[in-house]
Design an enzyme around this catalytic site. Structure first.
Site, PDB file in Angstrom:
ATOM      1  N   ARG A 157       0.729  -1.178  -0.016  1.00  0.00           N
ATOM      2  CA  ARG A 157       0.031   0.057  -0.012  1.00  0.00           C
ATOM      3  C   ARG A 157       0.738   1.339  -0.117  1.00  0.00           C
ATOM      4  O   ARG A 157       0.480   2.200  -0.747  1.00  0.00           O
ATOM      5  CB  ARG A 157      -1.020   0.163   1.160  1.00  0.00           C
ATOM      6  CG  ARG A 157      -1.866  -1.021   1.196  1.00  0.00           C
ATOM      7  CD  ARG A 157      -2.687  -0.705   2.667  1.00  0.00           C
ATOM      8  NE  ARG A 157      -3.539  -2.040   2.979  1.00  0.00           N
ATOM      9  CZ  ARG A 157      -3.311  -2.918   3.618  1.00  0.00           C
ATOM     10  NH1 ARG A 157      -1.866  -2.896   4.166  1.00  0.00           N
ATOM     11  NH2 ARG A 157      -4.089  -4.067   4.073  1.00  0.00           N
ATOM     12  N   ILE A 158       1.985   1.403   0.867  1.00  0.00           N
ATOM     13  CA  ILE A 158       2.775   2.629   0.981  1.00  0.00           C
ATOM     14  C   ILE A 158       3.512   2.819  -0.256  1.00  0.00           C
ATOM     15  O   ILE A 158       3.647   3.875  -0.897  1.00  0.00           O
ATOM     16  CB  ILE A 158       3.526   2.441   2.455  1.00  0.00           C
ATOM     17  CG1 ILE A 158       2.544   2.289   3.401  1.00  0.00           C
ATOM     18  CG2 ILE A 158       4.259   3.936   2.337  1.00  0.00           C
ATOM     19  CD1 ILE A 158       3.246   2.165   4.747  1.00  0.00           C
ATOM     20  N   GLU A 267      16.634   2.287  17.662  1.00  0.00           N
ATOM     21  CA  GLU A 267      16.004   3.338  17.860  1.00  0.00           C
ATOM     22  C   GLU A 267      15.848   3.647  19.318  1.00  0.00           C
ATOM     23  O   GLU A 267      15.284   2.787  20.047  1.00  0.00           O
ATOM     24  CB  GLU A 267      14.278   3.337  17.152  1.00  0.00           C
ATOM     25  CG  GLU A 267      14.396   3.358  15.772  1.00  0.00           C
ATOM     26  CD  GLU A 267      13.267   3.425  15.117  1.00  0.00           C
ATOM     27  OE1 GLU A 267      12.255   3.408  16.044  1.00  0.00           O
ATOM     28  OE2 GLU A 267      13.185   3.393  13.789  1.00  0.00           O
ATOM     29  N   HIS A 286      10.978   8.244  13.895  1.00  0.00           N
ATOM     30  CA  HIS A 286       9.830   7.418  13.725  1.00  0.00           C
ATOM     31  C   HIS A 286       8.395   8.127  13.523  1.00  0.00           C
ATOM     32  O   HIS A 286       7.612   7.529  14.660  1.00  0.00           O
ATOM     33  CB  HIS A 286      10.138   6.255  14.356  1.00  0.00           C
ATOM     34  CG  HIS A 286       9.418   4.885  13.713  1.00  0.00           C
ATOM     35  ND1 HIS A 286      10.063   3.732  14.061  1.00  0.00           N
ATOM     36  CD2 HIS A 286       8.458   4.796  12.864  1.00  0.00           C
ATOM     37  CE1 HIS A 286       9.244   2.691  13.243  1.00  0.00           C
ATOM     38  NE2 HIS A 286       8.247   3.596  12.503  1.00  0.00           N
TER      39      HIS A 286
END
Ligand code: DGY
Length: 322
Positions: A157-158, A267, A286
Site C-alpha cells: 500500500r505505502i 531506535e 519514527h
C-alpha cells in the site's frame, strides 16, 4: 467481570473510552516506555495487551503474561517486534493497524526525499547560523525531480502511494517486490524490475518493505555500491533493512548523495552515531504515521482488535488468528 488489559503507552482518548466499557485498563502514563522488568510485571494476569512497535513482545513476555492472555494488538502496521511463532503456540491472537497510515507514511517519505534533495534542513541551518550573505548561483543545489526515476523496494500500500505521488511529479517508478504479481502500473509509469536494476536505475530510492529475514540488511555495502553516486535513499520502513555502517561509509565517501531516515537501528539512534555528523542526512524520530487523524484511527483499530480478541471472536485486523 471486566477484562484485564495493559496499554503500554498513552493512546488517543476515544479508543480508551471504547475499551473502558468492557475492560479494566492499566495504561502506562510515562513518556518513556516501561523497563523490561516493569513490563513483565505489568502484563502478568492480563487478557489483552495493546502494544507499541518499540515493545519487544517475545516468548518470555508472552509467558510472563500467563495462559489467560488472549490477544496482542500492536499499535502499528508493522509487527516485527512480535514473536508470532510463540504467539501461535500459545494460542494468542495478534492484530495490527493496516491501511490507515498509508497516505501519512507516503507523505513523510516524500517530505524526507524533498527535504534531503532540496537541502531544506541545511538551508535552515545556514540562515540561522548567519551564513546567508547573498544570493549564490551555486548555493545549496539539489537535483530536479521531474523526469527522474524513483526506485521503490516493497510495493504494498505505502509503496504504491509513493509511486502515485511520483507520477504527479513527472517521474517514473521502478519497483522491486517479490510479492507483487502485476508487472507494471501504467497509470503511475511504474515498472516491476529485479533488485539490481532497481538499485542501479534509481535517482531516489525509497524503502517500503516489512522487516523480516529476507529484508534484514538488504541495503548493505554491496547494494549501496550498485546505486548512483547522485542518488538519495529514504527509509520510512524499518531501520534494520539498512546496514547503517555501510550507509555511513557510502555517504561519507560520496558513493551516495544523501539519506532521509525516519527509522534507525537501534531506535532511538545514539547521539554519537556517525550518521548524525553528516550534513547530507536528515533523521526524524519514527514519525511516519504521526498525524492526529492517523494516530486516532490506529488507536481505534487496536482497541477493536482487543475487544474482539477478548471475546474470542475473529480480529477485524488480524496478523495471526489462532
Ligand atoms: C508502523 O505502523 O509500523 C509504522 O512504522 C508506524 O509509523
Amino acid at each position: 467481570m471486566k477484562y484485564q488489559v495493559f496499554i503500554s503507552r498513552r493512546i488517543p482518548s476515544a479508543a480508551v473510552d471504547l475499551l473502558r466499557e468492557n475492560c479494566d485498563l492499566d495504561m502506562w502514563q510515562e513518556e518513556l516506555p516501561p523497563s523490561r522488568d516493569i513490563f513483565l510485571e505489568k502484563v502478568r494476569g492480563k487478557q489483552g495487551l495493546l502494544t507499541m512497535l518499540s515493545d519487544r513482545i517475545d516468548r518470555g513476555l508472552l509467558t510472563a503474561a500467563g495462559r489467560q492472555l488472549k490477544v496482542v494488538a500492536n499499535y502499528a502496521v508493522g509487527y516485527d517486534n512480535i514473536d508470532l511463532a510463540a504467539a501461535r503456540e500459545m494460542g494468542v491472537a495478534v492484530g495490527n493497524t493496516p491501511g490507515v497510515l498509508t497516505e501519512t507514511t507516503a507523505d513523510l517519505a516524500w517530505a524526507l526525499l524533498m527535504a534531503v534533495n532540496r537541502r531544506i534542513v541545511e538551508g535552515d541551518r545556514y540562515v540561522r547560523e548567519d551564513c546567508w550573505k547573498t544570493w549564490g548561483p551555486e548555493l545549496l543545489r539539489g537535483y530536479e525531480m521531474a523526469g527522474k526515476t524513483i526506485g521503490i523496494i516493497g510495493f504494498g500500500r505505502i509503496g504504491k502511494a509513493v509511486a502515485r505521488r511520483a507520477a504527479g511529479f513527472g517521474m517514473r517508478t521502478v519497483f522491486y517486490s517479490p510479492s507483487e504479481t502485476s508487472e507494471e502500473f501504467p497509470e503511475w509509469n511504474a515498472l516491476k524490475v529485479d533488485l539490481d536494476t532497481c538499485l542501479a536505475t534509481a535517482d531516489f530510492l525509497s524503502l517500503h518493505c516489512p522487516l523480516n529475514e529476507q529484508t534484514r540488511s538488504m541495503v548493505n555495502a554491496e547494494a549501496l555500491a550498485r546505486m548512483k553516486p547522485t542518488a538519495i535513499l529514504v527509509n520510512t520502513a524499518r531501520g534494520a533493512v539498512v546496514d547503517s555502517r555501510a550507509l555511513y561509509q557510502a555517504l561519507k565517501s560520496g558513493a551516495l548523495a544523501g539519506a532521509g531516515l525516519d527509522v534507525t537501528d537501534p531506535e532511538p539512534i545514539p547521539l554519537d552515531d556517525p550518521l548524525l555528523e553528516l550534513p547530507n542526512v536528515i533523521i526524524t524520530p519514527h514519525i511516519g504515521s504521526a498525524t492526529y487523524e492517523t494516530r486516532a484511527k490506529m488507536a481505534e483499530m487496536a482497541a477493536l482488535n482487543i475487544l474482539h480478541g477478548l471475546r474470542g471472536e475473529s480480529l477485524p485486523y488480524p496478523v495471526l488468528q489462532p
